[in-house]
Design a protein around this motif. Structure first.
Motif, PDB file in Angstrom:
ATOM      1  N   GLN A  68       0.831  -1.206   0.000  1.00  0.00           N
ATOM      2  CA  GLN A  68       0.000   0.000   0.000  1.00  0.00           C
ATOM      3  C   GLN A  68       0.870   1.262   0.000  1.00  0.00           C
ATOM      4  OE1 GLN A  68      -3.306   0.124  -0.589  1.00  0.00           O
ATOM      5  NE2 GLN A  68      -3.002  -2.070  -0.888  1.00  0.00           N
ATOM      6  N   THR A  69       2.001   1.205   0.690  1.00  0.00           N
ATOM      7  CA  THR A  69       2.933   2.339   0.689  1.00  0.00           C
ATOM      8  C   THR A  69       3.533   2.526  -0.703  1.00  0.00           C
ATOM      9  OG1 THR A  69       3.441   1.876   3.002  1.00  0.00           O
ATOM     10  CG2 THR A  69       4.935   3.355   1.852  1.00  0.00           C
ATOM     11  N   VAL A  70       3.835   1.423  -1.383  1.00  0.00           N
ATOM     12  CA  VAL A  70       4.341   1.500  -2.759  1.00  0.00           C
ATOM     13  C   VAL A  70       3.284   2.134  -3.669  1.00  0.00           C
ATOM     14  CG1 VAL A  70       5.020   0.133  -4.775  1.00  0.00           C
ATOM     15  CG2 VAL A  70       5.994  -0.392  -2.534  1.00  0.00           C
ATOM     16  N   ILE A  71       2.033   1.729  -3.513  1.00  0.00           N
ATOM     17  CA  ILE A  71       0.947   2.279  -4.346  1.00  0.00           C
ATOM     18  C   ILE A  71       0.835   3.785  -4.168  1.00  0.00           C
ATOM     19  CG2 ILE A  71      -1.569   2.339  -4.620  1.00  0.00           C
ATOM     20  CD1 ILE A  71      -1.482  -0.736  -4.062  1.00  0.00           C
ATOM     21  N   LYS A  72       1.013   4.280  -2.944  1.00  0.00           N
ATOM     22  CA  LYS A  72       0.952   5.728  -2.708  1.00  0.00           C
ATOM     23  C   LYS A  72       2.039   6.461  -3.493  1.00  0.00           C
ATOM     24  CE  LYS A  72      -1.133   5.462   1.839  1.00  0.00           C
ATOM     25  NZ  LYS A  72      -0.917   5.568   3.277  1.00  0.00           N
ATOM     26  N   LYS A  73       3.190   5.828  -3.642  1.00  0.00           N
ATOM     27  CA  LYS A  73       4.318   6.439  -4.351  1.00  0.00           C
ATOM     28  C   LYS A  73       4.222   6.192  -5.859  1.00  0.00           C
ATOM     29  CE  LYS A  73       8.540   7.994  -3.094  1.00  0.00           C
ATOM     30  NZ  LYS A  73       8.784   9.105  -2.228  1.00  0.00           N
ATOM     31  N   PHE A  74       3.675   5.054  -6.242  1.00  0.00           N
ATOM     32  CA  PHE A  74       3.612   4.617  -7.636  1.00  0.00           C
ATOM     33  C   PHE A  74       2.248   3.961  -7.868  1.00  0.00           C
ATOM     34  CE2 PHE A  74       4.712   1.505 -11.049  1.00  0.00           C
ATOM     35  CZ  PHE A  74       5.253   2.373 -11.988  1.00  0.00           C
TER      36      PHE A  74
END
Length: 134
Positions: A68-74
């Motif tokens: 989910q943290t990756v999705i926020k960035k990408f």
């Protein structure tokens, strides 16, 4: 190479990787990388994340938080997750959907190794004070 300080040492990682702060790096001793097989189809970089314990000890909840943290960035990472294809096998273990699976993205978390002063690691390494490499 980029450098981020950790609780006990630091991590160096390639300029083209993207660091995601799923946890405060100053409180972490471990790092991992999210990599995507066939990620080139999405122009997806490798993502560096932070852990307070070894990657083998993370839970599914931890892994989901990282994603989910990756999705926020990408944001396109959500599409990568949606496009993932699970392998289907017959009773003999043969893969029935090999071509579809082979074309699809597969994402996973991998540990960043500690630099031991003699080994060469591809990508990123964690450096500790006791190795005299800082």
């Amino acid at each position: 190479m980029k450098t981020i300080l950790l609780k006990n040492g630091y991590v160096q990682y390639p300029d083209e990787w993207v660091a995601v702060k799923n946890m405060d790096p100053a409180k972490c001793d471990y790092c991992g990388a999210v990599q995507v097989r066939n990620g080139y189809k999405y122009n997806c970089p490798t993502f560096l994340f932070f852990l307070d314990r070894p990657i083998l000890e993370i839970t599914d909840e931890d892994r989901n938080h990282i994603y989910q943290t990756v999705i926020k960035k990408f944001p396109l990472f959500q599409q990568i997750m949606d496009d993932h294809v699970e392998i289907i096998r017959d009773n003999n273990g043969q893969i029935l959907n090999l071509e579809e699976w082979d074309e699809a993205p597969t994402h996973e978390c991998f540990p960043i190794p500690e630099h031991d002063g003699i080994g060469i690691h591809v990508g990123a390494s964690i450096y500790r004070k006791e190795y005299g490499t800082d």
